[in-house]
Design a protein around this motif. Structure first.
Motif, PDB file in Angstrom:
ATOM      1  N   ASN A  26     -59.079  -2.641 -21.251  1.00 33.43           N
ATOM      2  CA  ASN A  26     -58.444  -1.330 -21.201  1.00 33.43           C
ATOM      3  C   ASN A  26     -59.037  -0.614 -19.993  1.00 33.43           C
ATOM      4  N   VAL A  27     -58.241  -0.456 -18.927  1.00 33.38           N
ATOM      5  CA  VAL A  27     -58.768   0.057 -17.656  1.00 33.38           C
ATOM      6  C   VAL A  27     -58.701   1.580 -17.574  1.00 33.38           C
ATOM      7  N   ASN A  28     -58.109   2.238 -18.590  1.00 35.82           N
ATOM      8  CA  ASN A  28     -58.105   3.701 -18.642  1.00 35.82           C
ATOM      9  C   ASN A  28     -57.483   4.296 -17.380  1.00 35.82           C
ATOM     10  N   ALA A  29     -56.422   3.631 -16.883  1.00 36.33           N
ATOM     11  CA  ALA A  29     -55.688   4.082 -15.684  1.00 36.33           C
ATOM     12  C   ALA A  29     -56.581   4.142 -14.454  1.00 36.33           C
ATOM     13  N   LYS A  30     -57.660   3.341 -14.430  1.00 38.79           N
ATOM     14  CA  LYS A  30     -58.571   3.310 -13.288  1.00 38.79           C
ATOM     15  C   LYS A  30     -58.591   1.906 -12.699  1.00 38.79           C
ATOM     16  N   GLY A  31     -59.477   1.718 -11.730  1.00 38.89           N
ATOM     17  CA  GLY A  31     -59.627   0.412 -11.118  1.00 38.89           C
ATOM     18  C   GLY A  31     -58.927   0.320  -9.784  1.00 38.89           C
ATOM     19  N   PRO A  71     -61.026 -22.913 -15.710  1.00 38.99           N
ATOM     20  CA  PRO A  71     -60.021 -23.163 -16.759  1.00 38.99           C
ATOM     21  C   PRO A  71     -58.716 -23.676 -16.174  1.00 38.99           C
ATOM     22  N   ASP A  72     -57.919 -24.307 -17.021  1.00 34.04           N
ATOM     23  CA  ASP A  72     -56.607 -24.804 -16.612  1.00 34.04           C
ATOM     24  C   ASP A  72     -55.544 -23.726 -16.749  1.00 34.04           C
ATOM     25  N   ILE A  73     -55.736 -22.827 -17.700  1.00 30.44           N
ATOM     26  CA  ILE A  73     -54.821 -21.702 -17.903  1.00 30.44           C
ATOM     27  C   ILE A  73     -55.651 -20.425 -17.964  1.00 30.44           C
ATOM     28  N   VAL A  74     -55.183 -19.388 -17.275  1.00 32.98           N
ATOM     29  CA  VAL A  74     -55.838 -18.078 -17.311  1.00 32.98           C
ATOM     30  C   VAL A  74     -54.823 -17.064 -17.834  1.00 32.98           C
ATOM     31  N   ALA A  75     -55.143 -16.434 -18.973  1.00 29.71           N
ATOM     32  CA  ALA A  75     -54.276 -15.411 -19.578  1.00 29.71           C
ATOM     33  C   ALA A  75     -55.051 -14.107 -19.630  1.00 29.71           C
ATOM     34  N   VAL A  76     -54.507 -13.069 -19.001  1.00 25.03           N
ATOM     35  CA  VAL A  76     -55.215 -11.800 -18.885  1.00 25.03           C
ATOM     36  C   VAL A  76     -54.313 -10.681 -19.392  1.00 25.03           C
ATOM     37  N   GLY A  77     -54.885  -9.800 -20.196  1.00 30.92           N
ATOM     38  CA  GLY A  77     -54.150  -8.653 -20.709  1.00 30.92           C
ATOM     39  C   GLY A  77     -54.830  -7.349 -20.340  1.00 30.92           C
ATOM     40  N   PHE A  78     -54.018  -6.345 -20.044  1.00 28.24           N
ATOM     41  CA  PHE A  78     -54.525  -5.012 -19.716  1.00 28.24           C
ATOM     42  C   PHE A  78     -53.893  -3.994 -20.649  1.00 28.24           C
ATOM     43  N   GLN A  79     -54.640  -2.908 -20.855  1.00 27.91           N
ATOM     44  CA  GLN A  79     -54.106  -1.754 -21.555  1.00 27.91           C
ATOM     45  C   GLN A  79     -54.382  -0.525 -20.687  1.00 27.91           C
ATOM     46  N   GLU A  80     -53.491   0.444 -20.789  1.00 25.13           N
ATOM     47  CA  GLU A  80     -53.593   1.699 -20.049  1.00 25.13           C
ATOM     48  C   GLU A  80     -53.703   1.473 -18.543  1.00 25.13           C
ATOM     49  N   ILE A  81     -52.804   0.657 -17.996  1.00 24.48           N
ATOM     50  CA  ILE A  81     -52.769   0.519 -16.541  1.00 24.48           C
ATOM     51  C   ILE A  81     -52.229   1.795 -15.906  1.00 24.48           C
ATOM     52  N   VAL A  82     -51.581   2.634 -16.710  1.00 15.46           N
ATOM     53  CA  VAL A  82     -51.186   3.982 -16.279  1.00 15.46           C
ATOM     54  C   VAL A  82     -51.615   4.956 -17.365  1.00 15.46           C
ATOM     55  N   ASP A  83     -51.704   6.232 -16.993  1.00 15.39           N
ATOM     56  CA  ASP A  83     -51.987   7.258 -17.998  1.00 15.39           C
ATOM     57  C   ASP A  83     -50.877   7.268 -19.039  1.00 15.39           C
ATOM     58  N   LEU A  84     -51.271   7.358 -20.304  1.00 13.48           N
ATOM     59  CA  LEU A  84     -50.274   7.355 -21.373  1.00 13.48           C
ATOM     60  C   LEU A  84     -49.814   8.782 -21.658  1.00 13.48           C
ATOM     61  N   ASN A  85     -49.362   9.478 -20.596  1.00 11.71           N
ATOM     62  CA  ASN A  85     -48.828  10.820 -20.785  1.00 11.71           C
ATOM     63  C   ASN A  85     -47.345  10.737 -21.101  1.00 11.71           C
ATOM     64  N   ALA A  86     -46.767  11.879 -21.437  1.00 14.52           N
ATOM     65  CA  ALA A  86     -45.372  11.897 -21.890  1.00 14.52           C
ATOM     66  C   ALA A  86     -44.422  11.403 -20.813  1.00 14.52           C
ATOM     67  N   VAL A  87     -44.696  11.733 -19.555  1.00 15.76           N
ATOM     68  CA  VAL A  87     -43.798  11.316 -18.474  1.00 15.76           C
ATOM     69  C   VAL A  87     -43.796   9.804 -18.325  1.00 15.76           C
ATOM     70  N   ASN A  88     -44.981   9.205 -18.279  1.00 13.41           N
ATOM     71  CA  ASN A  88     -45.054   7.753 -18.104  1.00 13.41           C
ATOM     72  C   ASN A  88     -44.468   7.006 -19.292  1.00 13.41           C
TER      73      ASN A  88
END
Length: 715
Positions: A156-161, A182-199
């Motif tokens: 969870n990057v908190n809209a940073k990075g 590894p043979d397979i790389v699976a990566v997940g992110f949360q909050e790549i943008v601010d979770l405001n009403a507009v987004n």
């Protein structure tokens, strides 16, 4: 038995970049994609129960190889505490999925004349289920097993990075030459943008931010430091899927790219009003060699007290996630013995319909509220984790069977990953900020249809500190199926032969003494009958009937009669005889002479609840002047028997003989010969035109007229 269906055919082979194959053995040790040396695990390791191994040949079978169920003894991480011990085995829950599925036919039930209710589609599906079980039970006979490493990471990057070095998260313990990559790389992110009403409502920045993170991961994996400019050590992006702040992306090592197919993605929003994307899940699925893999990245409901909300979010994402992979993909995984979703009759599969499932993300489960925030902070800072693990909400909910049923998780042997003061390694305790109890919000769980086919090598966190969450990562050593097409087809043939043997005992069966009727040469006025004997060779009543071909109303052509057209035989009854009769009357002769008809047909004898038998009928018509018009006869100087029935050949002959015919014939030669014979020999014959002639002499006269031969000495 007919040829195998489409799903029994072999797909295209692997490219030259795939690992070298070897013949499958009944006892077999999985091959390695990457070096099998486990990455060091900085947690206490509990040994998985080992199945009994063969005793001969250094713990190997007679052919010197281990069975897939008894892999080399590598360390495996088990659930953190007894609270996880009730986690259902995924292999148990999924291996019986076909039995538990409801058959949902797309066609309605139908009632037969005797009042029996039946559904042919449902019966076919049940039959397919039996075949599926047999193939699955014998999968080891046509499958060779290979080892592959799968890396899963969540943050969870908190809209940073922006430009942080991701090596300490994505490339830990790869080895000096990437031997543990590894043979397979699976990566997940949360909050790549601010979770405001507009987004959340417009979703206008998610694509840009998702591309930013995908490019950063690609640059990290394929840096010169890790690949040494070797393309075979590089990675290719297979798929990415984003939903507002969520992103999941999957990379595969280049040597395996040609063995990846049926890649699909999905997203499920469970946030505002139960559908918005501020909370929810994004997922991808793929077929890697002949194993199916699903990766789900979720961000579940927040707040310490909202355990029920998180459970509900998980259930919504789990049940609503689906992939329409197409009929061919469904058939392929069925023929490999690894799918149970066949029962719905749909080409859409769910999360559980995969050999391996990895569930990653900010699941937001906290430490139970019975432990004060201050005590959780103190224990977290001192790395005293035993009490925290026992009070972890996810562990508690899984132990009660309320969430993540069938999933497993490794020991939480790292400090809680939330909530940190961004840019530091300190938990958030600033006076102007709300004090929150640290928690293991960020988790990685897995589910496997065969538990022996997956081992967790590590479960760690990274110390990247730009966000209020720490990244989490885990590497798995997986056993991947690689099907040998020829052997699978042989198993399928054996299964079908066994099925046919028993099905034939319950089906009506008859024997026909012949199915080809050749009537030879037929002449005008002639009637010939050929019989076929029908014998009941089965164990049940056999009902048969002749049926018309498609778009036809009669089972045979007008020049043929069949008697009887239907019948029934009980087992052991004397054979029935069906007579097939051809008669050349005036109408038939006209059609044959003109080329509009030929003595050639195929009749269908249908066995009720059984198969169809195709009976071939053929004959040759000996052309005759009878059944021809005077205009036609006067144009033919040659005997009509010499005139071909084929219209094209007849037209060519007519062109070459028309001049002579018009110059020499005013009446048909056949009519002239009959009148001349009567005038010469029959003027004194009594009752010449009122008494029927001798049948043999009538036939001889017709033959003489048709062939041009002289008349015989008739009486």
């Amino acid at each position: 038995m007919d040829g195998p269906p489409a799903w029994a055919q072999a797909p295209p082979g692997a490219s030259s970049g795939t690992p070298t194959e070897r013949p499958a053995q009944q006892h077999q040790q999985p091959q390695q994609f990457a070096a099998p040396t486990p990455v060091p695990v900085p947690v206490p390791v509990q040994q998985q129960p080992q199945r009994q191994r063969a005793e001969s040949g250094n713990e190997a079978g007679a052919n010197g190889m281990h069975t897939p169920a008894s892999l080399p003894s590598t360390s495996a991480v088990r659930p953190a505490s007894s609270s996880n011990s009730n986690s259902n085995s995924a292999s148990n829950s999924n291996s019986n999925a076909a039995d538990n599925q409801m058959i949902i036919p797309r066609t309605p039930d139908e009632e037969t004349e005797d009042g029996t209710i039946r559904n042919r589609e449902a019966a076919t599906r049940i039959r397919d289920a039996w075949i599926y079980k047999q193939i699955r039970a014998r999968a080891d006979e046509f499958t060779q097993y290979r080892k592959a490493q799968v890396f899963c990471g969540t943050w969870n990057v908190n809209a940073k990075g922006k430009d942080e070095d991701l090596d300490d998260w994505l490339c830990v313990n790869w080895g000096r030459n990437g031997e543990h990559a590894p043979d397979i790389v699976a990566v997940g992110f949360q909050e790549i943008v601010d979770l405001n009403a507009v987004n959340v409502a417009v979703d206008n920045k998610s694509q840009q931010r998702s591309m930013h993170w995908v490019e950063r991961i690609k640059a990290t994996l394929n840096s010169a430091k890790h690949t040494n400019h070797d393309p075979m050590r590089s990675y290719t992006l297979l798929v990415q899927k984003y939903l507002v702040g969520l992103l999941v992306c999957v990379f595969v090592k280049n040597p395996h790219r040609q063995r990846v197919k049926y890649v699909h993605s999905d997203s499920v929003g469970v946030g505002v009003m139960g559908v918005m994307g501020n909370k929810g899940g994004v997922s991808v699925r793929l077929q890697f060699y002949d194993s199916t893999i699903c990766v789900v990245c979720t961000h579940l409901a927040a707040h310490r007290e909202n355990v029920a909300g998180r459970n509900a979010d998980f259930n919504n994402v789990y049940t609503k996630t689906g992939f329409d992979i197409g009929d061919e993909a469904v058939k392929e995984v069925i023929r490999s013995g690894s799918l149970s979703q066949w029962a719905t009759g749909s080409s859409s599969v769910g999360v559980a319909d995969h050999n391996l499932v990895f569930w990653i993300g900010d699941l937001n489960y906290r430490i139970d509220e019975s432990l004060s925030t201050e005590r959780v902070l103190g224990l977290s800072e001192k790395r005293q984790l035993d009490e925290l693990r026992s009070m972890d909400q996810l562990n508690i909910e899984r132990a009660k069977g309320r969430v993540f049923q069938g999933f497993n998780e490794g020991i939480l042997n790292f400090a809680p990953t939330y909530k940190y003061q961004p840019g530091t390694d300190m938990y958030e305790q600033r006076p102007d900020k709300k004090l929150r109890a640290p928690a293991w919000c960020d988790r990685i769980l897995w589910m496997a249809q065969e538990q022996a086919h997956i081992q967790q090598l590590n479960y760690l966190r990274s110390e990247l500190n730009c966000s209020d969450h720490k990244p989490v990562m885990s590497t798995f050593l997986c056993t991947i199926k690689d099907v040998i097409q020829e052997k699978r087809h042989a198993v399928y043939e054996q299964v079908m032969k066994l099925l046919d043997k028993f099905e034939n005992q319950t089906l009506p069966m008859v024997g026909l003494d012949r199915i080809n009727l050749d009537f030879g040469q037929l002449r005008y006025g002639q009637t010939i009958t050929l019989p076929i004997k029908v014998t009941n060779t089965g164990n049940v009543v056999a009902q048969f009937r002749l049926v018309p071909k498609l778009d036809e109303r009669s089972p045979c052509k007008p020049w043929m009669k069949v008697s009887p057209k239907f019948g029934m035989l009980i087992p052991g009854e004397e054979p029935a005889t069906i007579d097939f009769t051809i008669s050349i009357d005036n109408a038939t002769a006209q059609a044959l002479n003109s080329g509009r008809e030929v003595l050639d047909d195929i009749l269908i004898l249908r066995l009720e609840n059984g198969r169809d038998y195709y009976i071939t009928v053929k004959g040759t018509y000996a052309r005759s002047c009878f059944g021809m018009s005077v205009d036609e006869l006067v144009s033919m100087a040659e005997p009509v028997r010499n005139i071909p029935l084929d219209p094209l050949r007849r037209a060519e002959m007519r062109e070459s003989s028309s001049a002579m015919a018009s110059a020499g014939l005013c009446v048909p030669k056949e009519l002239w010969r009959i009148v001349d014979a009567i005038y010469s020999k029959g003027l004194h014959e009594r009752d010449l035109f009122t008494t029927a002639g001798v049948p043999d002499e009538v036939m001889q006269i017709r033959e003489a007229l048709d062939t041009g031969k002289p008349f015989g000495p008739f009486h």
